[in-house]
Design a protein around this motif. Structure first.
Motif, PDB file in Angstrom:
ATOM      1  N   SER A   1      32.973  60.390  16.731  1.00  7.84           N
ATOM      2  CA  SER A   1      32.945  58.839  17.554  1.00  7.84           C
ATOM      3  C   SER A   1      32.668  57.959  16.187  1.00  7.84           C
ATOM      4  O   SER A   1      32.224  56.853  16.477  1.00  7.84           O
ATOM      5  CB  SER A   1      32.186  58.675  18.486  1.00  7.84           C
ATOM      6  N   ASN A   2      32.595  58.451  14.839  1.00  6.60           N
ATOM      7  CA  ASN A   2      32.077  57.709  13.792  1.00  6.60           C
ATOM      8  C   ASN A   2      30.534  57.252  13.958  1.00  6.60           C
ATOM      9  O   ASN A   2      30.361  56.019  13.496  1.00  6.60           O
ATOM     10  CB  ASN A   2      32.948  56.649  13.459  1.00  6.60           C
ATOM     11  N   PHE A   3      29.685  58.120  14.877  1.00  2.00           N
ATOM     12  CA  PHE A   3      28.478  57.583  14.789  1.00  2.00           C
ATOM     13  C   PHE A   3      27.461  58.012  13.440  1.00  2.00           C
ATOM     14  O   PHE A   3      27.954  58.973  12.935  1.00  2.00           O
ATOM     15  CB  PHE A   3      27.720  58.164  16.314  1.00  2.00           C
TER      16      PHE A   3
ATOM     17  N   GLU B   1      32.945  56.910  28.021  1.00  2.00           N
ATOM     18  CA  GLU B   1      33.484  57.884  28.738  1.00  2.00           C
ATOM     19  C   GLU B   1      34.493  58.805  27.766  1.00  2.00           C
ATOM     20  O   GLU B   1      34.776  59.910  27.729  1.00  2.00           O
ATOM     21  CB  GLU B   1      33.865  57.661  30.084  1.00  2.00           C
ATOM     22  N   GLU B   2      35.567  57.768  27.261  1.00  2.00           N
ATOM     23  CA  GLU B   2      36.705  58.215  26.550  1.00  2.00           C
ATOM     24  C   GLU B   2      36.278  59.085  25.328  1.00  2.00           C
ATOM     25  O   GLU B   2      36.828  60.030  24.726  1.00  2.00           O
ATOM     26  CB  GLU B   2      37.653  56.999  26.329  1.00  2.00           C
ATOM     27  N   GLN B   3      35.209  58.459  24.695  1.00  2.00           N
ATOM     28  CA  GLN B   3      34.696  59.071  23.447  1.00  2.00           C
ATOM     29  C   GLN B   3      34.186  60.580  23.908  1.00  2.00           C
ATOM     30  O   GLN B   3      34.430  61.512  22.997  1.00  2.00           O
ATOM     31  CB  GLN B   3      33.760  58.250  22.619  1.00  2.00           C
ATOM     32  N   VAL B   4      33.519  60.834  24.857  1.00  2.00           N
ATOM     33  CA  VAL B   4      32.933  61.645  25.379  1.00  2.00           C
ATOM     34  C   VAL B   4      33.960  62.745  25.718  1.00  2.00           C
ATOM     35  O   VAL B   4      34.051  63.990  25.157  1.00  2.00           O
ATOM     36  CB  VAL B   4      32.176  61.826  26.429  1.00  2.00           C
ATOM     37  N   ARG B   5      35.140  62.489  26.123  1.00  2.24           N
ATOM     38  CA  ARG B   5      36.288  63.240  26.806  1.00  2.24           C
ATOM     39  C   ARG B   5      37.125  63.715  25.373  1.00  2.24           C
ATOM     40  O   ARG B   5      37.411  64.914  25.473  1.00  2.24           O
ATOM     41  CB  ARG B   5      37.123  62.511  27.412  1.00  2.24           C
ATOM     42  N   GLU B   6      37.216  62.881  24.410  1.00  2.00           N
ATOM     43  CA  GLU B   6      38.040  63.071  23.263  1.00  2.00           C
ATOM     44  C   GLU B   6      37.107  64.287  22.241  1.00  2.00           C
ATOM     45  O   GLU B   6      37.579  65.131  21.607  1.00  2.00           O
ATOM     46  CB  GLU B   6      38.526  62.065  22.541  1.00  2.00           C
ATOM     47  N   GLY B   7      35.889  63.931  22.176  1.00  2.00           N
ATOM     48  CA  GLY B   7      35.144  64.879  21.636  1.00  2.00           C
ATOM     49  C   GLY B   7      35.035  66.155  21.985  1.00  2.00           C
ATOM     50  O   GLY B   7      35.160  67.366  21.305  1.00  2.00           O
TER      51      GLY B   7
ATOM     52  N   GLU C   1      23.637  57.943  26.369  1.00  2.00           N
ATOM     53  CA  GLU C   1      22.146  57.238  25.961  1.00  2.00           C
ATOM     54  C   GLU C   1      22.342  56.760  24.721  1.00  2.00           C
ATOM     55  O   GLU C   1      21.781  55.486  24.600  1.00  2.00           O
ATOM     56  CB  GLU C   1      21.113  58.057  26.011  1.00  2.00           C
ATOM     57  N   LEU C   2      23.182  57.153  23.792  1.00  2.00           N
ATOM     58  CA  LEU C   2      22.979  56.450  22.368  1.00  2.00           C
ATOM     59  C   LEU C   2      24.432  55.356  22.460  1.00  2.00           C
ATOM     60  O   LEU C   2      24.744  54.864  21.310  1.00  2.00           O
ATOM     61  CB  LEU C   2      23.294  57.489  21.259  1.00  2.00           C
ATOM     62  N   GLY C   3      25.204  55.295  23.571  1.00  2.00           N
ATOM     63  CA  GLY C   3      26.174  54.405  23.477  1.00  2.00           C
ATOM     64  C   GLY C   3      27.647  54.876  23.519  1.00  2.00           C
ATOM     65  O   GLY C   3      28.549  53.906  23.583  1.00  2.00           O
ATOM     66  N   LEU C   4      27.868  56.014  23.509  1.00  2.00           N
ATOM     67  CA  LEU C   4      29.313  56.729  23.609  1.00  2.00           C
ATOM     68  C   LEU C   4      29.890  56.391  24.919  1.00  2.00           C
ATOM     69  O   LEU C   4      29.355  56.383  25.850  1.00  2.00           O
ATOM     70  CB  LEU C   4      29.324  58.073  23.362  1.00  2.00           C
TER      71      LEU C   4
END
Length: 452
Positions: free
Chosen positions: A130-132, A299-305, A294-297
Motif C-alpha cells: 500500500s506504499n506505506f 479495508e480494500e488495501q488489506v484485502r488486496e494485500g 491501526e496505522l491507517g490502511l
C-alpha cells in the motif's frame, strides 16, 4: 554510527545479521564480514559488492575495520572474535544495533516462540503493497520482495523480537505482537516460567502503545501481562476464541483460505482470501491486519494485500506442485510441526504425506524428544536425518535417534542426508514435506528432480 566507515559483520550469513548488513550497505558504509559457510544469503550479499571471508583468519580481514557487529552464534574460541576483543575496536551485538536503529523511529516488534517471521512478513507486505513508508528487518525471505530486508522509507520500522539470549529486551517498541508462549530456548531460560518473565519485561517496554497477544496464551499469563504493562498501553487479544480481535475460517479450497475479520472497534471485513495454509497463519494474518488498520490502511488495501501475498521462503513453501508435491517448511518446535502437519492435511486430505524431519539443536531435541515423537506420529511416513547442531556442541546420548525411539508409528526410519535422495527415490511418494530449521533445504532441488 556516523563516525564509522567500515563495519565488519561476524556471522554475516545469519538471517538477522544479513538484514542489518543490507541496511548499512544502503547507507553507504563499507561492509565486509565472515561466515563459516557459503550460502544463498552470502552469495546475494556478495553480489552487492560486500566482501565475505569463509575462513576464521585474521590475515584475511581489512585493516580499515573500525566497528564490529557480532552474533552470539559465533563461538567464543573464534580467532576473529578474540582478535577484535583484544584490538579495542568497538563491538556491538546484533540485538544492540537493532535496538539502537529502531528506537529512533516508530516501530513494531513481533515476538513469540512461533509465528514471528510469518506475522512480520505478512505485516510488512500489507504496508509495503500500500506504499506505506517502512523499513523491515525480517527473519525470513519474503517471496514478494525476495529479501529479508524491505525498505520503502522510515516512517515505521518492523522487526522480529527474538527471545533467544533475551535479545528482544534491547528494543523499544511502540506496538508489540506476542504470538505464543510455548516453552523454547530452555538452554537460555531453564524453565518456561523464566522465559515468560522475559516476555513480560518485553511487553512492559511498550509505553503508551499497543500490545497484541494471541488467545492461545493461557488466561493466567494474560492476566499477569495485563497487570504488568503500562496503564497507558492498550492490550488486545486476537485469535479464534473469545478474543478482542477475531478471525473465522469460512472455507479452504485449493490451498486458499477464505476468512472473516472482526475487531473490538466493530470493524467487520468479510471474504478475505490468502494462500498461506494453516489455522496458525490465519492467526498471524489477524494480528497483521489489526496493526495495519491501526496505522491507517483501508479495508480494500488489506484485502488486496492478502490476495497478492506470495508467501515466505521455507514457510510452507511450494517447491514442486504437480502430480506429486514437495513443500519446504521451517518448523523446528513440536507445536510448529503440529501446525505444519495440520496445514498439510487441510490442503491435501486423503493423500499420503511423507515428512522428512531434521531436528535442530541438541538441547531442543533433549528437552522435547517425547513431544517431537508424538507429533511426527501424525504423518503417514516419517524419515529422520541427522541432527543439525547450529551453535551447539554435542550432548552425550542425544541424536535424531532419540526422537525416533519415542515414536510409535511403524512407518518411521532414519537415513543420513547423503542417503536421503536415493532413499526417497525407492519409496512410493505423494506429498513430501521437508521439515526443520537446519540445512535440509539444500537437497530440495535434488529431491524435486525425482518427483513427477
Amino acid at each position: 554510527m556516523k563516525n564509522y566507515k567500515h563495519i565488519f559483520f561476524l556471522g554475516i550469513g545469519g538471517i538477522g545479521m544479513s538484514a542489518l548488513a543490507r541496511y548499512f550497505h544502503k547507507r553507504n558504509y563499507v561492509i565486509s564480514g565472515y561466515d563459516r559457510t557459503e550460502s544463498e544469503t552470502t552469495t546475494d550479499l556478495e553480489k552487492l559488492g560486500i566482501k565475505i571471508i569463509y575462513k576464521d583468519s585474521i590475515e584475511l580481514i581489512s585493516k580499515a575495520i573500525d566497528f564490529v557487529i557480532w552474533t552470539p552464534a559465533i563461538p567464543k574460541e573464534s580467532l576473529l572474535y578474540n582478535y577484535f576483543i583484544q584490538s579495542g575496536i568497538e563491538m556491538n551485538k546484533r540485538s544492540e544495533i537493532l535496538g539502537k536503529i529502531t528506537a529512533q523511529h516508530n516501530n513494531i516488534a513481533v515476538a513469540g516462540t512461533h509465528g514471528k517471521t510469518s506475522t512480520s512478513i505478512l505485516l510488512t507486505h500489507l504496508l509495503a503493497h500500500s506504499n506505506f513508508s517502512i523499513t523491515a528487518f525480517l527473519g525470513g525471505v519474503s517471496s514478494n520482495y525476495n529479501s529479508n530486508y524491505v525498505d520503502t522509507g522510515g516512517q515505521w520500522m518492523i522487526e522480529e523480537a527474538d527471545e533467544f539470549d533475551r535479545s528482544f529486551l534491547k528494543l523499544r517498541p511502540d506496538v508489540a505482537i506476542i504470538g505464543s508462549l510455548d516453552a523454547d530456548h530452555l538452554d537460555i531460560y531453564s524453565t518456561r516460567d523464566e522465559m515468560v518473565k522475559s516476555y513480560i519485561e518485553f511487553a512492559s517496554l511498550v509505553d503508551d502503545g499497543l500490545v497484541l497477544m494471541s488467545d492461545v496464551i493461557n488466561e493466567t499469563d494474560l492476566q499477569t501481562f495485563r497487570s504488568s504493562i503500562s496503564t497507558n498501553t492498550k492490550l488486545l487479544t486476537y485469535g479464534m476464541k473469545d478474543a478482542d480481535v477475531m478471525c473465522s475460517i469460512n472455507q479452504i479450497h485449493n490451498s486458499w483460505t477464505n476468512f472473516t475479520y472482526v475487531d473490538e472497534k466493530d470493524r467487520i471485513i468479510e471474504e478475505l482470501n490468502i494462500r498461506f495454509p494453516g489455522r496458525h497463519n490465519i492467526y498471524n494474518a489477524t494480528a497483521a491486519i489489526r496493526v495495519a488498520l491501526e496505522l491507517g490502511l483501508t479495508e480494500e488495501q488489506v484485502r488486496e494485500g492478502l490476495v497478492s501475498f506470495k508467501g515466505i521462503q521455507r514457510r510452507f513453501e511450494w517447491i514442486h506442485e504437480k502430480n506429486q508435491v514437495l513443500i519446504d517448511d521451517y518448523a523446528h518446535h513440536p507445536e510448529e510441526l503440529k501446525a505444519a502437519i495440520e496445514a498439510l492435511r487441510s490442503c491435501y486430505p486423503n493423500r499420503k504425506i511423507t515428512g522428512v524431519f531434521q531436528p535442530h539443536l541438541f538441547s531442543r531435541t533433549r528437552d522435547f524428544a517425547s513431544e517431537f515423537g508424538n507429533v511426527l506420529d501424525l504423518l503417514d511416513e516419517t524419515i529422520l536425518v541427522e541432527l543439525y547442531p547450529a551453535r551447539e556442541k554435542p550432548i552425550e546420548g542425544i541424536s535424531s535417534l532419540t526422537i525416533l525411539d519415542k515414536m510409535k508409528s511403524k512407518n518411521k526410519s532414519f537415513v543420513t542426508k547423503n542417503q536421503l535422495v536415493d532413499s526417497l527415490r525407492s519409496r512410493s511418494l505423494d506429498v513430501v514435506a521437508l521439515l526443520g530449521a537446519g540445512d535440509l533445504s539444500n537437497l530440495r532441488n535434488d529431491i524435486k528432480k525425482i518427483l513427477s
